[in-house]
Scaffold this active site. Structure first.
Site, mmCIF file in Angstrom:
data_model
loop_
_atom_site.group_PDB
_atom_site.id
_atom_site.type_symbol
_atom_site.label_atom_id
_atom_site.label_comp_id
_atom_site.label_asym_id
_atom_site.label_seq_id
_atom_site.Cartn_x
_atom_site.Cartn_y
_atom_site.Cartn_z
ATOM 1 C CE1 TYR A 109 26.750 -8.144 149.298
ATOM 2 C CE2 TYR A 109 27.951 -6.458 148.068
ATOM 3 C CZ TYR A 109 27.045 -7.510 148.095
ATOM 4 O OH TYR A 109 26.447 -7.915 146.937
ATOM 5 C CG ASP A 167 17.065 -19.184 159.460
ATOM 6 O OD1 ASP A 167 18.072 -18.735 158.870
ATOM 7 O OD2 ASP A 167 16.823 -18.949 160.660
ATOM 8 N N GLY A 214 16.897 -17.202 149.749
ATOM 9 C CA GLY A 214 16.756 -15.746 149.629
ATOM 10 C C GLY A 214 15.975 -15.385 148.382
ATOM 11 N N GLY A 215 14.997 -16.224 148.084
ATOM 12 C CA GLY A 215 14.342 -16.175 146.774
ATOM 13 C C GLY A 215 13.384 -15.023 146.563
ATOM 14 C CG LEU A 216 10.189 -14.446 148.510
ATOM 15 C CD1 LEU A 216 9.131 -14.393 149.600
ATOM 16 C CD2 LEU A 216 9.527 -14.659 147.152
ATOM 17 N N GLY A 217 14.116 -11.803 147.086
ATOM 18 C CA GLY A 217 14.848 -10.555 146.906
ATOM 19 C C GLY A 217 14.761 -10.067 145.464
ATOM 20 C CD GLN A 218 18.061 -5.964 142.184
ATOM 21 O OE1 GLN A 218 19.098 -6.151 142.845
ATOM 22 N NE2 GLN A 218 17.943 -4.960 141.319
HETATM 23 N N1 SER Z 1 24.363 -4.092 144.203
HETATM 24 C C1 SER Z 1 25.234 -4.508 145.252
HETATM 25 C C2 SER Z 1 25.373 -3.463 146.291
HETATM 26 O O1 SER Z 1 25.332 -2.313 145.931
HETATM 27 C C3 SER Z 1 26.593 -4.814 144.707
HETATM 28 O O2 SER Z 1 26.768 -6.156 144.718
HETATM 29 O O3 SER Z 1 25.539 -3.764 147.426
#
Ligand code: SER
Length: 328
Positions: free
Chosen positions: A151, A62, A20-24
């Site tokens: 989540y 993946d 997931g290296g291209l996330g934040q």
């Molecule tokens: N920044 C995250 C979210 O808001 C919290 O882990 O989902």
């Protein structure tokens, strides 16, 4: 490097795979690890096409494909995995089956591959791993965790499964519960804390921001370089210093109103209207103040950015021509 080569049998330094290296978070962590261990020893991966040469070495990975995970670990002689692939809170609520796949099954695959190949595993958890029955002000490391988002449910599963693989199979699993992460160059991917990034862009671009949380919603936050440093540091902590496998880390807590107040000197005409949406119900169940004294005491965690420093740095990065930067 010589000491490192004694520690790591196959190669001279640990080789890290970031999913997931291209996330934040991925690129920033890759930069920090590449500075420490060498460009070629940190493999960024994700499920989208490599955007530019600066992210290389890069692989398509993946996390739902076990065979591919095995292959990348074997061919790149990986020693450590940083597992960032996940759907954030608001996005996950909109697609529960996908969240279960990526966040739960994806982690199951990763931890199994780490056990199989004897790899260290770092995976972030979150303030979202707590819920309405957790103490919110402050929230300690060990307390009730009954989150009410998918989540949160999958992140608690991740924490428990990581701990289980640690005690059952000896996987060197480490996790930090991150607060909202505020970054200048990369964007968060659909979380409840994202307003604290969006507001800086809106302040520069239009001078007006419509906030999806109420003005008095307090949440723990951290500036990205602190987040990255905490991950780098916890991976290096000698085993005997770790009293937990999962620690809270934070830097500050603030409300949208407090953030606006701090931004006002840079944007005297900035206006914010508050129109809360479904993310408000999520935020209302999350910690307001995070107790990270365990991380501070056990392995010396300490943040570098408080709210004034965060705001000044964000303005400098996002809006370098802001005239107030010179006078404040
Ligand atoms: N920044 C995250 C979210 O808001 C919290 O882990 O989902």
């Amino acid at each position: 490097m010589r000491l490192l080569s004694l520690l790591y049998g196959t190669g001279s330094v640990p080789r890290t795979l970031i999913t997931g290296g291209l996330g934040q978070l991925g690129r920033g962590l890759a930069k920090a690890l590449r500075g420490k261990y060498g460009q070629e020893n940190v493999i960024l991966s994700d499920i989208i096409k490599c955007p530019d040469a600066t992210v290389k070495p890069y692989e398509y990975v993946d996390v739902l494909d076990m065979k591919q995970l095995d292959t990348v670990v074997v061919t790149h002689e990986i020693d450590r995995v940083v597992h960032f692939s996940a759907l954030l809170s608001a996005v996950a609520e909109k697609n529960v089956p996908r969240a279960l796949q990526v966040n739960a099954t994806g982690f199951q695959n990763i931890v199994e591959v780490c056990a199989r190949h004897n790899l260290m595993l770092f995976c972030p958890s979150t303030i979202g791993a707590f819920g309405p029955t957790s103490p919110r002000h402050p929230t300690p490391d060990l307390t009730i965790q009954r989150p009410t988002t998918i989540y949160g449910v999958t992140k608690v599963y991740m924490e428990l499964l990581g701990e289980y693989y640690h005690h059952k199979f000896g996987v060197n699993f480490r996790s930090l519960r991150f607060p909202g992460v505020i970054s200048a160059d990369t964007k968060p991917g659909g979380g409840t804390t994202d307003y604290a990034v969006h507001i800086f862009h809106a302040a520069k671009d239009t001078g007006h921001y419509k906030c999806f949380l109420r003005e008095d919603t307090m949440l723990p936050m951290m500036y990205l370089p602190d987040t990255i440093r905490s991950a780098v540091e916890v991976m290096d902590v000698p085993e005997e210093k770790l009293k937990l496998r999962v620690y809270n880390v934070t830097a500050m807590s603030f409300t949208p109103a407090q953030l606006l107040e701090e931004m006002k000197p840079y944007y005297p005409n900035l206006t914010v209207e508050y129109e809360s949406d479904s993310r408000q119900q999520i935020a209302d169940t999350w910690p307001e103040v995070f107790d990270d004294s365990g991380a501070r005491n056990d392995w010396g965690w300490s943040h570098g950015y408080d709210l004034p420093k965060l705001v000044r740095t964000m303005v400098t990065r996002i809006d370098p021509d802001n005239p107030h930067l010179r006078t404040l």
